[in-house]
Design an enzyme around this catalytic site. Structure first.
Site, PDB file in Angstrom:
ATOM      1  CG  ASP A  10      -0.235  -0.154   2.523  1.00 19.77           C
ATOM      2  OD1 ASP A  10       1.002  -0.266   2.501  1.00 19.77           O
ATOM      3  OD2 ASP A  10      -0.912  -0.152   3.560  1.00 19.77           O
ATOM      4  CG  HIS A  52      20.511   7.754 -19.063  1.00 19.03           C
ATOM      5  ND1 HIS A  52      19.456   7.886 -19.924  1.00 19.03           N
ATOM      6  CD2 HIS A  52      21.172   8.933 -19.128  1.00 19.03           C
ATOM      7  CE1 HIS A  52      19.481   9.083 -20.495  1.00 19.03           C
ATOM      8  NE2 HIS A  52      20.521   9.734 -20.019  1.00 19.03           N
ATOM      9  CG  ASP A  86      23.875  13.745 -15.239  1.00 21.18           C
ATOM     10  OD1 ASP A  86      23.182  14.692 -14.804  1.00 21.18           O
ATOM     11  OD2 ASP A  86      23.811  13.340 -16.421  1.00 21.18           O
ATOM     12  CG  ASP A  92      20.810  17.936 -16.499  1.00 23.98           C
ATOM     13  OD1 ASP A  92      21.573  17.131 -15.929  1.00 23.98           O
ATOM     14  OD2 ASP A  92      20.403  17.779 -17.670  1.00 23.98           O
ATOM     15  CG  HIS A  99      25.458  12.124 -24.803  1.00 25.64           C
ATOM     16  ND1 HIS A  99      25.617  13.481 -24.662  1.00 25.64           N
ATOM     17  CD2 HIS A  99      26.508  11.557 -24.153  1.00 25.64           C
ATOM     18  CE1 HIS A  99      26.691  13.717 -23.934  1.00 25.64           C
ATOM     19  NE2 HIS A  99      27.265  12.570 -23.624  1.00 25.64           N
ATOM     20  CG  HIS A 124      18.783  18.354 -22.391  1.00 21.24           C
ATOM     21  ND1 HIS A 124      18.238  18.934 -21.270  1.00 21.24           N
ATOM     22  CD2 HIS A 124      19.800  17.575 -21.940  1.00 21.24           C
ATOM     23  CE1 HIS A 124      18.881  18.504 -20.194  1.00 21.24           C
ATOM     24  NE2 HIS A 124      19.857  17.686 -20.571  1.00 21.24           N
ATOM     25  CG  HIS A 174      15.920  15.321 -21.219  1.00 21.83           C
ATOM     26  ND1 HIS A 174      16.021  13.957 -21.317  1.00 21.83           N
ATOM     27  CD2 HIS A 174      17.117  15.735 -20.745  1.00 21.83           C
ATOM     28  CE1 HIS A 174      17.230  13.570 -20.919  1.00 21.83           C
ATOM     29  NE2 HIS A 174      17.903  14.636 -20.564  1.00 21.83           N
ATOM     30  CD  GLU A 198      23.884  16.964 -21.288  1.00 27.92           C
ATOM     31  OE1 GLU A 198      24.207  15.938 -20.681  1.00 27.92           O
ATOM     32  OE2 GLU A 198      22.720  17.398 -21.298  1.00 27.92           O
ATOM     33  CE1 TYR A 254      29.910   9.756 -20.835  1.00 28.72           C
ATOM     34  CE2 TYR A 254      29.683  10.205 -23.182  1.00 28.72           C
ATOM     35  CZ  TYR A 254      29.427  10.549 -21.865  1.00 28.72           C
ATOM     36  OH  TYR A 254      28.698  11.689 -21.589  1.00 28.72           O
ATOM     37  NE  ARG A 299      26.510  13.295 -18.751  1.00 31.39           N
ATOM     38  CZ  ARG A 299      26.467  11.984 -18.526  1.00 31.39           C
ATOM     39  NH1 ARG A 299      27.027  11.148 -19.380  1.00 31.39           N
ATOM     40  NH2 ARG A 299      25.875  11.490 -17.444  1.00 31.39           N
ATOM     41  CD  GLU A 316      24.012  18.108 -17.955  1.00 31.26           C
ATOM     42  OE1 GLU A 316      24.206  17.181 -17.143  1.00 31.26           O
ATOM     43  OE2 GLU A 316      23.002  18.197 -18.663  1.00 31.26           O
TER      44      GLU A 316
END
Ligand SMILES: [Mn+2]
Length: 439
Positions: A40, A243, A260, A271, A350, A354, A361, A384, A388, A406, A408
């Site tokens: 629940d 991700h 990130d 972000d 990538h 954005h 996003h 960003e 990799y 990365r 950003e």
């Protein structure tokens, strides 16, 4: 007892900006449904962004109908007061509270939607509603549309059309008001400071999970209600998973940590991605490749100004990162051929930017009338670039294996160029090492 934290004039002004496009129309927004997590227990609730954007109302089981120029112009369907249930699940505004606090012309129980909605749709020519979010509601809406058509069968008019309002609302959301920019700035600054807290907390042997906790505490201490998205706390080669959200490994001496993460303030999200060494010092190979990505990132940020297209940033990123890949012996061959054959996708796969706003996003199309959208003052976008290097592919220098970088930042477009909203989080090697030396 609760009261809204944001002045209702904010939501009234946003609605007013849509009123011309909604003449003789009804906009219907359905609140996010609640989802069961287990037993629940429900998942932490967050209102649908467009619903909140135009109403400020944060409860589930609600529907908003907006009909500019009609009477009532605004109608909110909500859960009625229920003291017994509220003892368990918390305060509800109820019908009177909705009308009083949310400045709508009419408020009803959500139980009466089936009875009231036909009346609200009888004198409009078009419906704006996002289908497939709540299919139970969609089914009811389609029945109402069908019945309405039969009630005016000799008029030679067809069914009311249903069009998706998201791109229309996105056009509003992409241009931020001064108040919205202030909230967005708070989200970005809280996020940047929280990144620094994680830099101070990381050390060999600490878990990614514990660092996630440090980040959450830091954004919440600064007024954020929650994260804007699930944080990526990726040590070592986990950083090569774009991700990665397991966040359950132990940080090792000699590895980098990619964080990130962003906090959400008044429904605006930061972000930020930063990469820093678990032990406080970059090794030579890490330093070299990090510095190359950082130089690209800073040059890209400098390109952001009114009139540029995100597509131009992407092209520049591909060109510059391909140079880095050749330089670092990750790729071999002529640059033009490598770009033509998209070989760079092995190490950079990538988008470099954005829109950023109430959704990480964010809303707002990338093209307008078939042309790339040019950025305008008041837009916020990320920059960003990343590189990799998978641990397990043949023919690359060993010292780079398993490194994911990365960097950003969140960039507000201004009349004269841009402002970096996340500058409080250091990204120069010397600055990062200086913060970490003080642990
Ligand atoms: Mn991003």
């Amino acid at each position: 007892m609760r009261v809204p934290q944001i002045s209702m004039s904010v939501f009234e002004e946003r609605r007013k900006k849509l009123s011309n496009q909604l003449r003789d129309s009804a906009l219907i927004l359905v609140a996010n449904p609640e989802h069961i997590r287990n037993g629940d227990v429900a998942y932490a609730y967050r209102q649908d962004t467009n619903f909140f954007y135009l109403t400020g109302f944060e409860e589930p089981n609600a529907i908003f109908v907006y009909r500019p120029g009609k009477n009532p112009e605004t109608a909110l369907f909500v859960m009625p007061k229920n003291p017994d249930q509220e003892t368990w699940t918390g305060f509800r505004y109820g019908i009177d509270g909705a009308k009083k606090h949310f400045h709508v012309d009419a408020a009803f129980s959500i139980e009466s939607i089936r009875a009231e909605l036909p009346r609200l749709l009888a004198d409009v020519e078009q419906i704006h509603h996002t289908l497939f979010v709540d299919q139970g509601f969609d089914q009811m809406l389609l029945e109402i549309v069908k019945n309405l058509a039969s009630s005016r069968s000799r008029s030679n008019r067809g069914h009311l059309t249903i069009s998706d309002p998201r791109s229309m609302i996105g056009e509003l959301r992409i241009r931020k008001s001064p108040a919205e920019i202030d909230w967005h700035r708070r989200a970005c600054e809280a996020s940047a400071e929280a990144h620094v807290e994680v830099m101070r907390a990381v050390r060999p042997g600490i878990s990614e999970r514990a660092l996630h906790g440090v980040f959450l505490r830091a954004i919440m201490e600064r007024g954020c209600a929650r994260e804007g998205y699930g944080a990526i706390v990726a040590s070592g080669e986990n950083a090569t998973t774009l991700h990665y959200t397991f966040n359950d490994q132990i940080c090792r001496d000699g590895d980098l940590l990619l964080l990130d993460a962003g906090g959400e303030f008044n429904y605006f999200s930061g972000d930020i991605t930063r990469v820093f060494p678990v032990n406080g010092r970059f090794n030579e190979a890490q330093k070299r490749i990090y510095q190359k990505v950082l130089t690209v990132q800073k040059d890209l940020v400098a390109m952001v100004k009114p009139g540029i297209a995100r597509e131009s940033l992407q092209k520049e990123t591909i060109s510059r990162l391909t140079d880095v890949m050749i330089d670092e012996k990750l790729l071999r061959g002529r640059k033009e051929d490598l770009i033509e054959k998209k070989e760079y996708l092995k190490f950079y796969m990538h988008g470099v930017s954005h829109w950023l706003g109430m959704d990480v996003h964010d809303a707002g199309t990338t093209s307008v009338n078939g042309e790339p959208r040019l950025v305008e003052p008041g837009f916020v976008l990320t920059v960003e670039p990343g590189l990799y290097v998978p641990a397990d592919i043949p023919g690359i220098p060993d010292e780079l294996r398993g490194i994911g970088i990365r960097i950003e930042d969140d960039i507000l477009v201004t009349d004269s160029g841009n402002e970096n909203l996340t500058i409080r989080s250091p990204k120069e090697i010397a600055d990062i090492e200086a913060v970490m030396a003080k642990r």
